[in-house]
Write a protein that holds these residues in place. Structure first.
Motif, PDB file in Angstrom:
ATOM      1  N   UNK A 113      -6.453  -4.464  23.731  1.00 28.60           N
ATOM      2  CA  UNK A 113      -7.525  -3.932  24.568  1.00 28.60           C
ATOM      3  C   UNK A 113      -8.356  -2.837  23.894  1.00 28.60           C
ATOM      4  N   UNK A 114      -7.791  -2.140  22.938  1.00 26.81           N
ATOM      5  CA  UNK A 114      -8.528  -1.067  22.257  1.00 26.81           C
ATOM      6  C   UNK A 114      -9.702  -1.556  21.427  1.00 26.81           C
ATOM      7  N   UNK A 115      -9.708  -2.821  21.067  1.00 25.58           N
ATOM      8  CA  UNK A 115     -10.808  -3.361  20.265  1.00 25.58           C
ATOM      9  C   UNK A 115     -11.983  -3.836  21.103  1.00 25.58           C
ATOM     10  N   UNK A 116     -11.764  -4.058  22.393  1.00 28.25           N
ATOM     11  CA  UNK A 116     -12.813  -4.629  23.235  1.00 28.25           C
ATOM     12  C   UNK A 116     -14.098  -3.804  23.192  1.00 28.25           C
ATOM     13  N   UNK A 117     -14.055  -2.479  23.374  1.00 25.91           N
ATOM     14  CA  UNK A 117     -15.306  -1.713  23.333  1.00 25.91           C
ATOM     15  C   UNK A 117     -15.994  -1.749  21.956  1.00 25.91           C
ATOM     16  N   UNK A 118     -15.203  -1.854  20.899  1.00 24.99           N
ATOM     17  CA  UNK A 118     -15.763  -1.824  19.542  1.00 24.99           C
ATOM     18  C   UNK A 118     -16.378  -3.143  19.103  1.00 24.99           C
ATOM     19  N   UNK A 119     -15.725  -4.244  19.439  1.00 28.00           N
ATOM     20  CA  UNK A 119     -16.182  -5.544  18.934  1.00 28.00           C
ATOM     21  C   UNK A 119     -16.753  -6.456  20.018  1.00 28.00           C
ATOM     22  N   UNK A 147      -9.378  -9.751  21.619  1.00 29.09           N
ATOM     23  CA  UNK A 147      -8.561 -10.466  20.647  1.00 29.09           C
ATOM     24  C   UNK A 147      -7.191 -10.789  21.247  1.00 29.09           C
ATOM     25  N   UNK A 148      -6.747 -12.035  21.046  1.00 27.22           N
ATOM     26  CA  UNK A 148      -5.463 -12.515  21.565  1.00 27.22           C
ATOM     27  C   UNK A 148      -4.751 -13.227  20.426  1.00 27.22           C
ATOM     28  N   UNK A 149      -3.434 -12.981  20.311  1.00 31.54           N
ATOM     29  CA  UNK A 149      -2.688 -13.632  19.231  1.00 31.54           C
ATOM     30  C   UNK A 149      -1.292 -14.032  19.699  1.00 31.54           C
ATOM     31  N   UNK A 150      -0.659 -14.856  18.901  1.00 30.87           N
ATOM     32  CA  UNK A 150       0.725 -15.282  19.107  1.00 30.87           C
ATOM     33  C   UNK A 150       1.624 -14.188  18.538  1.00 30.87           C
ATOM     34  N   UNK A 203      -4.429 -16.016  12.632  1.00 27.53           N
ATOM     35  CA  UNK A 203      -5.673 -15.417  13.127  1.00 27.53           C
ATOM     36  C   UNK A 203      -5.607 -15.251  14.641  1.00 27.53           C
ATOM     37  N   UNK A 204      -6.242 -14.188  15.113  1.00 33.48           N
ATOM     38  CA  UNK A 204      -6.339 -13.970  16.553  1.00 33.48           C
ATOM     39  C   UNK A 204      -7.502 -14.794  17.104  1.00 33.48           C
ATOM     40  N   UNK A 205      -7.356 -15.208  18.350  1.00 32.09           N
ATOM     41  CA  UNK A 205      -8.459 -15.848  19.057  1.00 32.09           C
ATOM     42  C   UNK A 205      -9.303 -14.752  19.685  1.00 32.09           C
ATOM     43  N   UNK A 206     -10.580 -15.006  19.860  1.00 32.75           N
ATOM     44  CA  UNK A 206     -11.474 -14.007  20.449  1.00 32.75           C
ATOM     45  C   UNK A 206     -12.139 -14.598  21.685  1.00 32.75           C
ATOM     46  N   UNK A 207     -11.988 -13.908  22.802  1.00 33.65           N
ATOM     47  CA  UNK A 207     -12.563 -14.342  24.070  1.00 33.65           C
ATOM     48  C   UNK A 207     -13.566 -13.314  24.561  1.00 33.65           C
ATOM     49  N   UNK A 208     -14.585 -13.764  25.257  1.00 30.53           N
ATOM     50  CA  UNK A 208     -15.476 -12.802  25.896  1.00 30.53           C
ATOM     51  C   UNK A 208     -14.678 -12.098  26.986  1.00 30.53           C
ATOM     52  N   UNK A 209     -15.049 -10.877  27.325  1.00 27.44           N
ATOM     53  CA  UNK A 209     -14.333 -10.193  28.411  1.00 27.44           C
ATOM     54  C   UNK A 209     -14.333 -11.000  29.716  1.00 27.44           C
ATOM     55  N   UNK A 210     -15.433 -11.675  30.030  1.00 28.01           N
ATOM     56  CA  UNK A 210     -15.494 -12.469  31.259  1.00 28.01           C
ATOM     57  C   UNK A 210     -14.515 -13.647  31.208  1.00 28.01           C
ATOM     58  N   UNK A 211     -14.427 -14.317  30.071  1.00 24.63           N
ATOM     59  CA  UNK A 211     -13.506 -15.439  29.930  1.00 24.63           C
ATOM     60  C   UNK A 211     -12.054 -14.966  30.018  1.00 24.63           C
ATOM     61  N   UNK A 212     -11.759 -13.840  29.398  1.00 27.18           N
ATOM     62  CA  UNK A 212     -10.394 -13.300  29.435  1.00 27.18           C
ATOM     63  C   UNK A 212     -10.012 -12.898  30.867  1.00 27.18           C
ATOM     64  N   UNK A 213     -10.921 -12.266  31.575  1.00 27.64           N
ATOM     65  CA  UNK A 213     -10.661 -11.880  32.963  1.00 27.64           C
ATOM     66  C   UNK A 213     -10.399 -13.106  33.827  1.00 27.64           C
ATOM     67  N   UNK A 214     -11.186 -14.153  33.643  1.00 26.76           N
ATOM     68  CA  UNK A 214     -10.989 -15.389  34.398  1.00 26.76           C
ATOM     69  C   UNK A 214      -9.626 -16.001  34.083  1.00 26.76           C
ATOM     70  N   UNK A 215      -9.227 -15.990  32.830  1.00 30.48           N
ATOM     71  CA  UNK A 215      -7.925 -16.519  32.436  1.00 30.48           C
ATOM     72  C   UNK A 215      -6.792 -15.729  33.085  1.00 30.48           C
TER      73      UNK A 215
END
Length: 65
Positions: free
Chosen positions: A24-30, A34-37, A44-56
């Motif tokens: 969550x600390x990277x969200x404001x910067x980038x 970022x989500x990873x296993x 590599x981490x997957x990258x989701x928009x904040x709206x997509x992540x919230x919906x998930x």
């Protein structure tokens, strides 16, 4: 992103299955979530928009009821 604080999902079990982490600390910067296993943090981490992540996350919460 290796220096970033990653938070493991509360839905991940403690035996190593279904482990997902997000930074969550990277969200404001980038501008992405970022989500990873957590079992293989070298991938590599997957990258989701904040709206997509919230919906998930909302969908996971609804499914767990």
């Amino acid at each position: 992103m290796s220096e970033t604080q990653w938070i493991r999902s509360s839905y991940s079990d403690k035996q190593g299955g279904n482990c997902v982490e997000w930074a969550p600390g990277l969200v404001p910067d980038v501008g992405v979530v970022p989500v990873r296993d957590s079992k293989d943090t070298g991938l590599a981490a997957l990258a989701f928009t904040p709206a997509a992540w919230t919906a998930f996350v909302d969908g996971v919460k609804r499914a767990g009821r």
